[in-house]
Design a protein around this motif. Structure first.
Motif, short mmCIF file in Angstrom:
data_model
loop_
_atom_site.label_atom_id
_atom_site.label_comp_id
_atom_site.label_asym_id
_atom_site.label_seq_id
_atom_site.Cartn_x
_atom_site.Cartn_y
_atom_site.Cartn_z
N THR A 96 -17.71 8.19 -12.11
CA THR A 96 -16.57 9.09 -11.95
C THR A 96 -15.51 8.43 -11.07
O THR A 96 -15.81 7.60 -10.22
CB THR A 96 -17.00 10.41 -11.33
OG1 THR A 96 -17.59 10.16 -10.05
CG2 THR A 96 -17.97 11.14 -12.23
N LYS A 97 -14.27 8.84 -11.29
CA LYS A 97 -13.14 8.21 -10.60
C LYS A 97 -12.17 9.26 -10.10
O LYS A 97 -11.91 10.26 -10.76
CB LYS A 97 -12.44 7.27 -11.58
CG LYS A 97 -11.30 6.48 -10.98
CD LYS A 97 -10.83 5.37 -11.91
CE LYS A 97 -10.27 5.90 -13.21
NZ LYS A 97 -9.69 4.84 -14.04
N GLY A 98 -11.64 9.01 -8.89
CA GLY A 98 -10.55 9.80 -8.36
C GLY A 98 -9.33 8.91 -8.20
O GLY A 98 -9.43 7.81 -7.65
N VAL A 99 -8.19 9.36 -8.69
CA VAL A 99 -6.97 8.56 -8.66
C VAL A 99 -6.01 9.14 -7.63
O VAL A 99 -5.63 10.31 -7.71
CB VAL A 99 -6.29 8.52 -10.05
CG1 VAL A 99 -5.03 7.64 -9.99
CG2 VAL A 99 -7.26 7.98 -11.10
N ILE A 100 -5.61 8.33 -6.66
CA ILE A 100 -4.65 8.73 -5.64
C ILE A 100 -3.29 8.14 -6.00
O ILE A 100 -3.14 6.92 -6.04
CB ILE A 100 -5.07 8.24 -4.24
CG1 ILE A 100 -6.50 8.67 -3.92
CG2 ILE A 100 -4.10 8.77 -3.19
CD1 ILE A 100 -7.02 8.10 -2.62
N GLY A 101 -2.33 9.01 -6.25
CA GLY A 101 -1.01 8.58 -6.70
C GLY A 101 -0.97 8.61 -8.22
O GLY A 101 -1.41 7.68 -8.88
N ASP A 117 -9.18 14.34 1.38
CA ASP A 117 -10.06 15.31 0.76
C ASP A 117 -10.65 14.76 -0.54
O ASP A 117 -11.82 14.99 -0.85
CB ASP A 117 -9.30 16.61 0.48
CG ASP A 117 -8.87 17.31 1.77
OD1 ASP A 117 -9.60 17.19 2.77
OD2 ASP A 117 -7.80 17.95 1.77
N LEU A 118 -9.85 14.04 -1.30
CA LEU A 118 -10.38 13.42 -2.52
C LEU A 118 -11.44 12.39 -2.16
O LEU A 118 -12.51 12.33 -2.79
CB LEU A 118 -9.25 12.75 -3.31
CG LEU A 118 -9.65 12.06 -4.62
CD1 LEU A 118 -8.55 12.18 -5.67
CD2 LEU A 118 -10.00 10.58 -4.41
N ILE A 119 -11.17 11.56 -1.15
CA ILE A 119 -12.11 10.52 -0.76
C ILE A 119 -13.45 11.11 -0.32
O ILE A 119 -14.51 10.56 -0.60
CB ILE A 119 -11.50 9.64 0.35
CG1 ILE A 119 -10.43 8.71 -0.26
CG2 ILE A 119 -12.55 8.82 1.08
CD1 ILE A 119 -9.63 7.94 0.76
N LYS A 120 -13.43 12.27 0.33
CA LYS A 120 -14.65 12.90 0.81
C LYS A 120 -15.45 13.57 -0.31
O LYS A 120 -16.62 13.92 -0.11
CB LYS A 120 -14.32 13.95 1.87
CG LYS A 120 -13.78 13.37 3.18
CD LYS A 120 -13.34 14.49 4.11
CE LYS A 120 -12.67 13.96 5.36
NZ LYS A 120 -12.11 15.07 6.19
N GLY A 179 -3.63 -0.02 2.60
CA GLY A 179 -4.60 -0.40 3.62
C GLY A 179 -5.34 0.79 4.20
O GLY A 179 -6.58 0.78 4.29
N ILE A 180 -4.61 1.81 4.60
CA ILE A 180 -5.23 3.01 5.18
C ILE A 180 -6.20 3.64 4.19
O ILE A 180 -7.34 3.97 4.54
CB ILE A 180 -4.16 4.03 5.61
CG1 ILE A 180 -3.39 3.52 6.83
CG2 ILE A 180 -4.78 5.39 5.90
CD1 ILE A 180 -2.25 4.41 7.26
N MET A 181 -5.77 3.82 2.95
CA MET A 181 -6.61 4.49 1.96
C MET A 181 -7.85 3.68 1.62
O MET A 181 -8.95 4.22 1.46
CB MET A 181 -5.79 4.79 0.71
CG MET A 181 -4.73 5.85 0.93
SD MET A 181 -3.74 6.13 -0.56
CE MET A 181 -2.70 7.50 0.00
N ALA A 182 -7.70 2.36 1.51
CA ALA A 182 -8.85 1.52 1.19
C ALA A 182 -9.88 1.56 2.31
O ALA A 182 -11.10 1.64 2.05
CB ALA A 182 -8.39 0.08 0.92
N VAL A 183 -9.43 1.50 3.55
CA VAL A 183 -10.37 1.55 4.68
C VAL A 183 -11.07 2.91 4.73
O VAL A 183 -12.30 2.98 4.95
CB VAL A 183 -9.64 1.25 6.00
CG1 VAL A 183 -10.51 1.59 7.19
CG2 VAL A 183 -9.22 -0.21 6.06
N GLU A 184 -10.33 4.00 4.52
CA GLU A 184 -10.95 5.33 4.53
C GLU A 184 -11.97 5.46 3.39
O GLU A 184 -13.05 6.04 3.57
CB GLU A 184 -9.88 6.40 4.41
CG GLU A 184 -9.02 6.57 5.65
CD GLU A 184 -9.82 7.06 6.84
OE1 GLU A 184 -10.72 7.91 6.66
OE2 GLU A 184 -9.56 6.59 7.96
N ALA A 185 -11.64 4.93 2.21
CA ALA A 185 -12.57 4.99 1.09
C ALA A 185 -13.83 4.17 1.39
O ALA A 185 -14.95 4.58 1.06
CB ALA A 185 -11.89 4.49 -0.18
N ALA A 186 -13.65 3.01 2.01
CA ALA A 186 -14.81 2.18 2.36
C ALA A 186 -15.73 2.91 3.33
O ALA A 186 -16.95 2.92 3.17
CB ALA A 186 -14.33 0.86 2.97
#
Length: 421
Positions: free
Chosen positions: A42-47, A93-96, A113-120
């Motif tokens: 499954t995938k979540g798309v941001i933007g 919220d999507l990342i969680k 950068g911020i989003m990638a680190v939070e997703a990691a």
């Protein structure tokens, strides 16, 4: 995260027979590193502007969540997906969400950068649009986070392993094989120009003295800006034309640079190093609006060079020039019988070019956070040299400029509160 994974492993152990009976089991039930029997990801798309919507239907994945700060984008995306997909306004919220396996980041670069680190940190695998990050410092943070949390990372430019490489009209694999034979000699000079088949898209320039305008009701402009400095809303500053402003991107260089430069980095075998000098020939750049440039020259420690010709000056230049041969647009080479000679050499080493395979097997993807950071650094080195309008010396090992405080301040740029990385 560790306690959650432990609980999931216990669940698997106790429920193995029951799980086997399902045709689709969400990956989050099985835990990080496990896939359901259906291989359902499954995938979540941001933007979910035009770029994000183009990534909804990759084979082997299902988009289950979308996020955007523009409600109009969300409505268009829901229609494209047929409705019923979870919507989020805040990417955190999507990342969680436990339903999301892969986080696809399709926002302007100042968020990458911020989003990638939070997703990691949330244990998600990451599919990120180019450029990987807007600054060198953000790229370093992404590399650290992915290493710490064991995520799979894909940067979404594919020319090092798929499709014909612009004006060369052949896949990069064939060019790599020629370079690896040594027939062109060493060091090599690569020229990226309209005359070798590349367009720098100088229509992505910013406008000075933008008029202050009313923020549309569908847009959360403060969240769109996020870590970027606050500046009054103007229509040209956001969405597609954001590329023309230093706070969010880097004009034609930011837009196309990693598409063009990542394969060249691979061709030259520079995935683990950076140039030691960067020279620019350009008009003085505005502090806010990105302008054009005439020439950017990157030089490596061994003498290899990458030339970015912005004014179309290099008429008739080879794409790759070495002391023993030249390769021109369309894979035209001045070495006699080059194709027959190449046939005697082995093909380049195989790469993992299926991201879903990376997710399943935990093998690194061909273009990952490490080599992707190095090619994004090429873009960001050029941007810093342009903004300062002078030549720079760079230490490839420390990834810091040599005796240059002004340039080093642009490696990790301040973020507007409350954002940090």
């Amino acid at each position: 995260m560790e306690s959650k994974n432990k609980s999931r492993r216990e669940f698997i152990k106790k429920s193995a027979i029951g799980i086997a009976a399902f045709t689709i089991v969400p990956r989050f039930v099985l835990g990080k590193g496990y896939l359901a029997p259906s291989d359902h990801l499954t995938k979540g798309v941001i933007g979910v502007g035009s770029m994000g919507r183009g990534h909804f239907k990759y084979a082997g994945t299902k988009t289950v969540a979308i996020c955007d700060v523009d409600s109009r984008h969300l409505a268009i995306a829901q229609k494209a997906l047929g409705g019923g997909v979870k919507e989020y306004h805040d990417f955190r919220d999507l990342i969680k969400s436990p339903e999301v396996d892969i986080v696809h980041i399709a926002t302007p670069p100042h968020w990458h950068g911020i989003m990638a680190v939070e997703a990691a940190r949330a244990g998600k695998d990451i599919w990120c649009e180019k450029p990987m990050t807007r600054t060198i410092g953000e790229g370093e943070k992404v590399v650290e986070a992915v290493k710490q949390h064991g995520n799979m990372f894909r940067l979404n430019t594919w020319f090092r392993f798929d499709a014909n490489f612009y004006g060369m009209k052949v896949p990069v694999k064939k060019i790599k094989k020629l370079v690896d034979t040594g027939m062109l000699g060493w060091p090599l000079k690569v020229t990226i120009s309209q005359h070798t088949g590349f367009n720098w898209k100088f229509y992505w320039v910013g406008r000075e003295n933008l008029p202050k305008q009313q923020v549309p009701k569908e847009l959360d402009y403060d969240m769109w800006l996020g870590p970027a400095p606050y500046k009054p809303y103007s229509e040209h500053r956001v969405h597609t034309t954001f590329r023309g402003y230093w706070d969010y991107d880097g004009g034609g260089l930011g837009d196309m640079g990693q598409h063009y430069l990542d394969p060249v980095q691979y061709l030259l075998g520079k995935d683990n190093e950076s140039p030691v000098s960067i020279d620019v020939d350009a008009p003085q750049q505005h502090s806010d609006a990105v302008g054009t440039w005439r020439r950017i020259t990157y030089t490596y420690a061994d003498g290899c060079q990458i030339i970015l010709d912005g004014e179309g000056k290099d008429v008739g230049k080879a794409f790759i020039e070495g002391p023993s041969g030249k390769l021109y647009k369309g894979f035209v080479c001045d070495i006699p019988n080059v194709e027959q000679k190449m046939a005697q050499f082995p093909d380049p080493e195989m790469q993992v070019t299926d991201f879903l395979r990376s997710v399943r097997t935990r093998e690194k993807f061909a273009l990952n956070e490490i080599n992707g950071h190095r090619s994004a650094t090429l873009v960001n080195l050029g941007a810093i040299a342009l903004r300062l309008n002078r030549s720079l010396s760079f230490d490839s090992a420390t990834q810091r400029f040599v005796n240059d405080d002004a340039a080093n301040r642009l490696i990790s740029q301040p973020m507007r509160g409350p954002w940090s990385i």
